[in-house]
Design a protein around this motif. Structure first.
Motif, mmCIF file in Angstrom:
data_model
loop_
_atom_site.group_PDB
_atom_site.id
_atom_site.type_symbol
_atom_site.label_atom_id
_atom_site.label_comp_id
_atom_site.label_asym_id
_atom_site.label_seq_id
_atom_site.Cartn_x
_atom_site.Cartn_y
_atom_site.Cartn_z
ATOM 1 N N ASP A 32 0.824 -1.218 0.000
ATOM 2 C CA ASP A 32 0.000 0.000 0.000
ATOM 3 C C ASP A 32 0.855 1.264 0.000
ATOM 4 N N ILE A 33 2.011 1.209 0.621
ATOM 5 C CA ILE A 33 2.897 2.376 0.699
ATOM 6 C C ILE A 33 3.506 2.694 -0.669
ATOM 7 N N ILE A 34 3.853 1.648 -1.431
ATOM 8 C CA ILE A 34 4.523 1.861 -2.713
ATOM 9 C C ILE A 34 3.571 1.825 -3.901
ATOM 10 N N GLY A 35 2.284 1.625 -3.622
ATOM 11 C CA GLY A 35 1.277 1.758 -4.674
ATOM 12 C C GLY A 35 1.052 0.539 -5.539
ATOM 13 N N ILE A 36 1.226 -0.652 -4.963
ATOM 14 C CA ILE A 36 0.891 -1.878 -5.691
ATOM 15 C C ILE A 36 -0.066 -2.699 -4.827
ATOM 16 N N SER A 37 -0.726 -3.652 -5.459
ATOM 17 C CA SER A 37 -1.636 -4.512 -4.699
ATOM 18 C C SER A 37 -0.848 -5.623 -4.010
ATOM 19 N N LYS A 38 -1.462 -6.221 -3.017
ATOM 20 C CA LYS A 38 -0.825 -7.344 -2.326
ATOM 21 C C LYS A 38 -0.589 -8.489 -3.319
ATOM 22 N N GLU A 39 -1.537 -8.710 -4.232
ATOM 23 C CA GLU A 39 -1.373 -9.761 -5.253
ATOM 24 C C GLU A 39 -0.159 -9.468 -6.134
ATOM 25 N N GLU A 40 -0.010 -8.216 -6.578
ATOM 26 C CA GLU A 40 1.155 -7.846 -7.383
ATOM 27 C C GLU A 40 2.449 -8.050 -6.597
ATOM 28 N N ALA A 41 2.419 -7.730 -5.314
ATOM 29 C CA ALA A 41 3.598 -7.918 -4.471
ATOM 30 C C ALA A 41 3.959 -9.399 -4.389
ATOM 31 N N ARG A 71 10.109 2.475 -5.197
ATOM 32 C CA ARG A 71 9.995 3.831 -4.643
ATOM 33 C C ARG A 71 11.074 4.773 -5.179
ATOM 34 N N TYR A 72 12.319 4.311 -5.235
ATOM 35 C CA TYR A 72 13.437 5.214 -5.508
ATOM 36 C C TYR A 72 14.185 4.936 -6.811
ATOM 37 N N GLY A 73 13.877 3.845 -7.497
ATOM 38 C CA GLY A 73 14.647 3.459 -8.670
ATOM 39 C C GLY A 73 14.521 4.428 -9.837
ATOM 40 N N ASN A 74 15.575 4.462 -10.637
ATOM 41 C CA ASN A 74 15.560 5.311 -11.827
ATOM 42 C C ASN A 74 14.787 4.609 -12.942
ATOM 43 N N HIS A 75 14.127 5.422 -13.759
ATOM 44 C CA HIS A 75 13.382 4.874 -14.893
ATOM 45 C C HIS A 75 13.536 5.733 -16.145
ATOM 46 N N VAL A 76 14.249 6.823 -16.014
ATOM 47 C CA VAL A 76 14.521 7.704 -17.150
ATOM 48 C C VAL A 76 15.956 7.443 -17.595
ATOM 49 N N LEU A 77 16.145 7.302 -18.909
ATOM 50 C CA LEU A 77 17.489 7.054 -19.429
ATOM 51 C C LEU A 77 18.467 8.118 -18.948
ATOM 52 N N ASN A 78 19.649 7.689 -18.594
ATOM 53 C CA ASN A 78 20.750 8.565 -18.184
ATOM 54 C C ASN A 78 20.462 9.392 -16.921
ATOM 55 N N ASP A 79 19.515 8.962 -16.112
ATOM 56 C CA ASP A 79 19.214 9.671 -14.866
ATOM 57 C C ASP A 79 20.144 9.157 -13.768
ATOM 58 N N THR A 139 13.090 -7.776 10.935
ATOM 59 C CA THR A 139 14.104 -6.725 10.780
ATOM 60 C C THR A 139 13.976 -6.034 9.432
ATOM 61 N N ALA A 140 13.850 -6.811 8.362
ATOM 62 C CA ALA A 140 13.746 -6.233 7.015
ATOM 63 C C ALA A 140 12.541 -5.317 6.909
ATOM 64 N N GLU A 141 11.415 -5.759 7.439
ATOM 65 C CA GLU A 141 10.210 -4.930 7.368
ATOM 66 C C GLU A 141 10.390 -3.632 8.150
ATOM 67 N N ARG A 142 10.944 -3.713 9.340
ATOM 68 C CA ARG A 142 11.141 -2.522 10.181
ATOM 69 C C ARG A 142 12.053 -1.505 9.490
ATOM 70 N N ILE A 143 13.190 -1.972 8.979
ATOM 71 C CA ILE A 143 14.122 -1.073 8.294
ATOM 72 C C ILE A 143 13.466 -0.474 7.051
ATOM 73 N N LEU A 144 12.816 -1.321 6.265
ATOM 74 C CA LEU A 144 12.191 -0.875 5.029
ATOM 75 C C LEU A 144 11.128 0.191 5.288
ATOM 76 N N LYS A 145 10.256 -0.056 6.236
ATOM 77 C CA LYS A 145 9.204 0.927 6.508
ATOM 78 C C LYS A 145 9.802 2.230 7.000
ATOM 79 N N ASP A 146 10.875 2.160 7.735
ATOM 80 C CA ASP A 146 11.544 3.374 8.177
ATOM 81 C C ASP A 146 12.132 4.139 6.981
ATOM 82 N N MET A 147 12.646 3.414 6.010
ATOM 83 C CA MET A 147 13.266 4.051 4.840
ATOM 84 C C MET A 147 12.252 4.586 3.828
ATOM 85 N N LEU A 148 11.061 4.022 3.822
ATOM 86 C CA LEU A 148 10.051 4.474 2.858
ATOM 87 C C LEU A 148 9.320 5.696 3.395
#
Length: 148
Positions: A32-41, A71-79, A139-148
């Motif tokens: 829900d935070i990154i804008g995809i459905s649970k099924e897509e995840a 959330r943070y990945g590049n998607h524009v060429l040469n960015d 641990t992964a979930e806690r760190i990730l949610k903090d970073m998002l």
């Protein structure tokens, strides 16, 4: 930090029993935070659990990397600026996870290389997956949610 309900050991183990591995659980926990459905995840992360069964990076970590990329990945060429941001997020996650667990690699974390049939049998016999893997998911979930 997102304040919704966090995974518990019981949650993780129940999902394992239902066929939802570590990478799937982590990505779904922030869907829900990154804008995809649970099924897509679930579908997106479905091949990354247990270090991709290759002795690779822990599936919980990989699930977090997928979320950070969305959330943070590049998607524009040469960015190169956005690429640098994404790579720094990955580095930050690794450092934080390793600070708590010493590694991001499945065999090191688990104490068994599940590609080896004998070690896999030992891991099951000693309950390593049920004992160790929920900690890594939490641990992964806690760190990730903090970073998002």
């Amino acid at each position: 930090m997102h304040t919704d309900r966090m995974l518990t050991k019981d949650d993780v183990l129940q999902k394992f029993d239902e066929g939802i591995d570590c990478s799937m659980q982590i990505l779904a926990s922030v869907a829900d935070i990154i804008g995809i459905s649970k099924e897509e995840a679930y579908r997106t992360a479905s091949l990354f659990g247990a270090g991709m069964h290759t002795g690779g990076v822990c599936g919980a970590v990989t699930g977090a990397f997928i979320a950070l990329g969305i959330r943070y990945g590049n998607h524009v060429l040469n960015d190169v600026e956005q690429k640098g941001i994404a790579l720094s997020k990955r580095t930050e996650f690794i450092k934080r996870f390793e600070k708590e667990h010493g590694s991001v690699n499945c065999p090191v974390l688990l104490g068994a290389d599940i590609r080896d049939p004998e070690q896999l049998m030992r891991a099951h016999r000693e309950g390593l997956i049920d004992k160790e893997c929920p900690k890594f998911c939490i641990t992964a979930e806690r760190i990730l949610k903090d970073m998002l």
